[in-house]
Write an enzyme that holds these catalytic residues in place. Structure first.
Site, PDB file in Angstrom:
ATOM      1  N   LEU A  21       0.821  -1.222   0.000  1.00  0.00           N
ATOM      2  CA  LEU A  21       0.000   0.000   0.000  1.00  0.00           C
ATOM      3  C   LEU A  21       0.852   1.269   0.000  1.00  0.00           C
ATOM      4  O   LEU A  21       0.427   2.306   0.504  1.00  0.00           O
ATOM      5  CB  LEU A  21      -0.983   0.005   1.184  1.00  0.00           C
ATOM      6  CG  LEU A  21      -1.967  -1.170   1.215  1.00  0.00           C
ATOM      7  CD1 LEU A  21      -2.884  -1.084   2.444  1.00  0.00           C
ATOM      8  CD2 LEU A  21      -2.826  -1.206  -0.054  1.00  0.00           C
ATOM      9  N   TYR A  66      13.984   4.615 -12.462  1.00  0.00           N
ATOM     10  CA  TYR A  66      12.762   3.802 -12.596  1.00  0.00           C
ATOM     11  C   TYR A  66      12.901   2.856 -13.785  1.00  0.00           C
ATOM     12  O   TYR A  66      12.681   1.644 -13.675  1.00  0.00           O
ATOM     13  CB  TYR A  66      11.520   4.701 -12.769  1.00  0.00           C
ATOM     14  CG  TYR A  66      10.325   3.931 -13.300  1.00  0.00           C
ATOM     15  CD1 TYR A  66       9.719   2.930 -12.541  1.00  0.00           C
ATOM     16  CD2 TYR A  66       9.810   4.179 -14.589  1.00  0.00           C
ATOM     17  CE1 TYR A  66       8.643   2.190 -13.045  1.00  0.00           C
ATOM     18  CE2 TYR A  66       8.743   3.455 -15.094  1.00  0.00           C
ATOM     19  CZ  TYR A  66       8.160   2.463 -14.311  1.00  0.00           C
ATOM     20  OH  TYR A  66       7.110   1.727 -14.812  1.00  0.00           O
ATOM     21  N   GLY A  98      15.311  13.317 -19.389  1.00  0.00           N
ATOM     22  CA  GLY A  98      15.280  11.924 -19.875  1.00  0.00           C
ATOM     23  C   GLY A  98      13.987  11.457 -20.500  1.00  0.00           C
ATOM     24  O   GLY A  98      13.859  10.293 -20.867  1.00  0.00           O
TER      25      GLY A  98
HETATM   26  P1  NAD Z   1       0.645   1.726  -8.956  1.00  0.00           P
HETATM   27  O1  NAD Z   1       1.625   2.551  -8.177  1.00  0.00           O
HETATM   28  O2  NAD Z   1      -0.786   2.099  -8.911  1.00  0.00           O
HETATM   29  O3  NAD Z   1       0.789   0.188  -8.575  1.00  0.00           O
HETATM   30  C1  NAD Z   1       1.952  -0.382  -8.021  1.00  0.00           C
HETATM   31  C2  NAD Z   1       1.541  -1.171  -6.784  1.00  0.00           C
HETATM   32  O4  NAD Z   1       2.697  -1.821  -6.229  1.00  0.00           O
HETATM   33  C3  NAD Z   1       0.966  -0.276  -5.687  1.00  0.00           C
HETATM   34  O5  NAD Z   1      -0.257  -0.814  -5.230  1.00  0.00           O
HETATM   35  C4  NAD Z   1       2.030  -0.302  -4.585  1.00  0.00           C
HETATM   36  O6  NAD Z   1       1.469  -0.120  -3.299  1.00  0.00           O
HETATM   37  C5  NAD Z   1       2.657  -1.666  -4.809  1.00  0.00           C
HETATM   38  N1  NAD Z   1       4.033  -1.790  -4.317  1.00  0.00           N
HETATM   39  C6  NAD Z   1       5.080  -0.959  -4.587  1.00  0.00           C
HETATM   40  N2  NAD Z   1       6.199  -1.406  -3.952  1.00  0.00           N
HETATM   41  C7  NAD Z   1       5.837  -2.536  -3.285  1.00  0.00           C
HETATM   42  C8  NAD Z   1       6.551  -3.442  -2.437  1.00  0.00           C
HETATM   43  N3  NAD Z   1       7.847  -3.271  -2.153  1.00  0.00           N
HETATM   44  N4  NAD Z   1       5.860  -4.500  -1.902  1.00  0.00           N
HETATM   45  C9  NAD Z   1       4.528  -4.681  -2.198  1.00  0.00           C
HETATM   46  N5  NAD Z   1       3.821  -3.848  -2.979  1.00  0.00           N
HETATM   47  C10 NAD Z   1       4.463  -2.791  -3.517  1.00  0.00           C
HETATM   48  O7  NAD Z   1       1.178   1.749 -10.455  1.00  0.00           O
HETATM   49  P2  NAD Z   1       0.542   1.125 -11.782  1.00  0.00           P
HETATM   50  O8  NAD Z   1       0.515   2.215 -12.770  1.00  0.00           O
HETATM   51  O9  NAD Z   1      -0.669   0.340 -11.487  1.00  0.00           O
HETATM   52  O10 NAD Z   1       1.732   0.147 -12.219  1.00  0.00           O
HETATM   53  C11 NAD Z   1       1.665  -1.261 -12.077  1.00  0.00           C
HETATM   54  C12 NAD Z   1       2.864  -1.866 -12.790  1.00  0.00           C
HETATM   55  O11 NAD Z   1       2.808  -1.533 -14.180  1.00  0.00           O
HETATM   56  C13 NAD Z   1       4.212  -1.370 -12.278  1.00  0.00           C
HETATM   57  O12 NAD Z   1       5.099  -2.472 -12.260  1.00  0.00           O
HETATM   58  C14 NAD Z   1       4.656  -0.367 -13.320  1.00  0.00           C
HETATM   59  O13 NAD Z   1       6.067  -0.270 -13.401  1.00  0.00           O
HETATM   60  C15 NAD Z   1       4.062  -0.996 -14.581  1.00  0.00           C
HETATM   61  N6  NAD Z   1       3.834  -0.031 -15.666  1.00  0.00           N
HETATM   62  C16 NAD Z   1       2.864   0.922 -15.542  1.00  0.00           C
HETATM   63  C17 NAD Z   1       2.644   1.800 -16.599  1.00  0.00           C
HETATM   64  C18 NAD Z   1       1.567   2.864 -16.541  1.00  0.00           C
HETATM   65  O14 NAD Z   1       1.393   3.583 -17.519  1.00  0.00           O
HETATM   66  N7  NAD Z   1       0.819   2.983 -15.442  1.00  0.00           N
HETATM   67  C19 NAD Z   1       3.431   1.709 -17.764  1.00  0.00           C
HETATM   68  C20 NAD Z   1       4.424   0.743 -17.835  1.00  0.00           C
HETATM   69  C21 NAD Z   1       4.600  -0.149 -16.785  1.00  0.00           C
END
Ligand code: NAD
Length: 296
Positions: A34, A143, A265
């Site tokens: 969270l 990142y 970047g």
């Molecule tokens: P988000 O921040 O809403 O979701 C990430 C989740 O991971 C969160 O619920 C957070 O609480 C949880 N989290 C983070 N570190 C943690 C840890 N150490 N232990 C347990 N839980 C942890 O972001 P999102 O946009 O839903 O992204 C989800 C995934 O998709 C990520 O891996 C992100 O890199 C990837 N991604 C997202 C996008 C985008 O456009 N949103 C694009 C490319 C990749």
């Protein structure tokens, strides 16, 4: 019984996967600390769902959830650009150590399949558009680097330990429950929130940078298809193959805009080559940006 483990399941994209799987009456376990996710995102999806608050960068009781009848979607990560430049250690810990821990646990348990959610940011500023998976990797900030290192771990585990795994490189994902606030919120959610508050939309730079915006429902479908294929040890772009400028996005929402300084970047353009997703995942995006802003 078959179960689906979703790390990061309380986040924006993860919560949509939870929703889709619960709707299909699948047994779902969400692992999330969270840090950016919210319980509100998944509280509606009670059936067959278990939530464990845990940090995947440290081993803990969460590892007991894994067994040979599990499918794993690994989304947990810290996912912002500028904060990763300011605090690389936290990003390395969640995105690299966390991925290592989840992978090792999945391998020991002999899970059925492992889907890693990677990022198109690994391409940096590519010289090829639409960008295929074979493009040179060139992360421009921590990142992007940490997500790429996670992906390398997953591909290595697929090769050396025969873990059945795919890595999906998402482009810019948008849709319900996207982050709305904060200096670095993704552009569509941020603009919608600014317009709601009567504030000017903050356009970074000249606004002519273009992004391949992918609707979260399409992304969920790609994940489901990836879970059902037998391909392993491969990376697959998940985007639309069409891009739009930030100015175009703004024009759907409001003409009250202000320009703010560019960030380090950031690519001028993102645009996915999605032939591999078409072929391997039998997937193509269905929702356009026009549909989203103007559903009628
Ligand atoms: P988000 O921040 O809403 O979701 C990430 C989740 O991971 C969160 O619920 C957070 O609480 C949880 N989290 C983070 N570190 C943690 C840890 N150490 N232990 C347990 N839980 C942890 O972001 P999102 O946009 O839903 O992204 C989800 C995934 O998709 C990520 O891996 C992100 O890199 C990837 N991604 C997202 C996008 C985008 O456009 N949103 C694009 C490319 C990749």
């Amino acid at each position: 019984m078959i179960k689906y483990i979703i790390t990061g399941g309380a986040g924006f994209i993860g919560s949509h996967l939870v929703q889709a799987l619960v709707k299909k009456n699948k047994k779902v376990v969400v692992l999330d600390n969270l840090s950016t996710g919210r319980l509100d995102n998944i509280k509606k999806y009670r059936n067959n769902k278990k939530f464990l608050k845990c940090d995947i960068s440290k081993k803990g009781k969460w590892i007991n959830e894994f067994n040979s009848k599990c499918y794993v979607f690994h989304l947990a990560a810290l996912a912002d650009i500028v904060p990763s430049i300011q605090n690389p250690e936290a990003y390395f810990s969640s995105n690299v150590n966390g991925t290592f821990n989840v992978l090792q646990t999945a391998k020991s348990a002999g899970v059925k399949r492992f889907i890693y959610i990677a990022s198109s940011s690994c391409y940096g500023i590519p010289d090829q558009y639409p960008t295929p998976e074979t493009t040179e990797i060139s992360p421009q900030y921590p990142y992007a680097l940490t997500k790429r290192l996670g992906e390398e771990l997953v591909m290595h585990w697929a090769k050396v330990y025969k873990l059945p795994a795919l890595s999906l490189r998402f482009f810019n994902v948008y849709g319900p429950r996207q982050p709305l606030k904060g200096q670095y919120a993704p552009v569509i959610g941020l603009f919608e929130e600014q317009a709601k508050r009567g504030e000017p939309l903050t356009i970074v730079g000249d606004g002519e940078q273009r992004r391949d915006f992918t609707h979260v429902n399409d992304v969920v479908e790609a994940n489901m298809n990836a879970m059902m294929t037998n391909y392993s040890g491969m990376v697959v772009n998940v985007g639309t193959g069409v891009n739009h400028s930030v100015n175009e996005v703004a024009s759907y929402i409001s003409d009250n805009t202000v320009n703010i300084p560019e960030r380090p970047g950031e690519a001028r353009e993102t645009l996915a080559n999605i032939k591999r997703a078409n072929n391997l995942l039998d997937w193509e995006p269905k929702i356009t940006l026009e549909d989203y802003f103007d559903p009628n």
